[in-house]
Design an enzyme around this catalytic site. Structure first.
Site: not given
Length: 290
Positions: A94-96, A197
């Site tokens: 998904e582009w956020i 991380d």
């Protein structure tokens, strides 16, 4: 890479026309792209010469964090498992995007603490993961101290010795510290679900100032280990730490063990980037052993 992007979109079921492909920042080891079709926007990253499970374990980590229903992560739409090092692997997410608000970091601290309150049956993980481009061996351990020694420090010790960045007094001190770990860390800490991380570049802001975690190296371990890493390179505010402590207080041993937990990530950076991290490692080692 355009061919791999098209392949990923076909698997997702998005057969609409591609309006835009733009390379964007996506870390040190992957190529990353913003992709907009007539149907949707995507974040797609690729890498060549990776082990087959490289993107699968990242997708699995994102799903495990999502399943806790505590913190937002990008939706995973597709990943592949390249059958050879000549193939390009891809992960479609998904582009956020969004703008940080006054309470974004406070929300992040609270949500991360809630995620850490999801516990496993043992320390470690069911398969090997990666820390940057380095392999991260795993397995299941009943005691945190055993996992941290065997699966974390030993692996970086071996890499450093092979590369020649661990030798002489530094190598000897690290061996002594590893032998004496139970003196300074809580070997019976509970196994929290950890991102693994969580440097400052592995969280971002989504719509309405919502914090979003990305790029995990997932495993179960002492939650103090995760917080120690957030303090190593910065990127987190006082509001983040206050909110976290209110939700899930750090143990009494934290100040004694923080440097030892940061030691692992400094060894990773030494093995990846070289001697610029050697001085920090030497300082920590000399604090604990002569």
């Amino acid at each position: 890479m355009k061919k791999q992007i098209q392949h990923a979109l076909e698997h997702i079921g998005d057969t609409s026309n591609i309006d835009k492909i733009k390379q964007v920042g996506g870390g040190d080891i992957n190529q990353a792209y913003y992709v907009r079709t007539k149907q949707q926007e995507y974040f797609i990253k690729g890498n060549q010469g990776i082990p087959p499970h490289f993107f699968r374990v990242e997708a699995k980590g994102l799903q495990l964090m999502k399943d806790t229903q505590t913190v937002r992560v990008p939706e995973v739409y597709y990943y592949d498992e390249p059958s050879s090092k000549q193939e390009q692997g891809v992960l479609a997410l998904e582009w956020i995007e969004g703008q940080k608000e006054r309470d974004t970091e406070e929300r992040l601290g609270r949500q991360l603490a809630n995620m850490h309150n999801h516990f496993g049956q043992a320390h470690g993980f069911e398969e090997d993961t990666f820390i940057g481009s380095l392999p991260q061996p795993n397995g299941w351990y009943n005691h945190w101290g055993d996992y941290y020694h065997d699966s974390r420090l030993v692996s970086q010790f071996n890499i450093g010795a092979e590369k020649g960045v661990l030798q002489g007094g530094r190598k000897q001190r690290l061996q002594k510290v590893m032998e004496r770990l139970p003196h300074w860390i809580d070997t019976h800490a509970k196994p929290s679900l950890l991102h693994g991380d969580l440097w400052g570049g592995n969280w971002m802001t989504g719509p309405e100032g919502e914090p979003v975690l990305i790029d995990p190296s997932i495993f179960y371990g002492d939650h103090a280990f995760e917080i120690a890493f957030t303090e190593l390179f910065g990127g987190y505010s006082d509001a983040f730490y206050r909110a976290y402590q209110e939700q899930f207080p750090l143990p009494a041993h934290y100040n004694d063990s923080k440097d030892l937990y940061q030691l692992y990530y400094l060894l990773v950076h030494l093995n990846l980037f070289g001697e610029m991290y050697g001085g920090s490692i030497d300082r920590i080692l000399k604090r604990y052993v002569d």
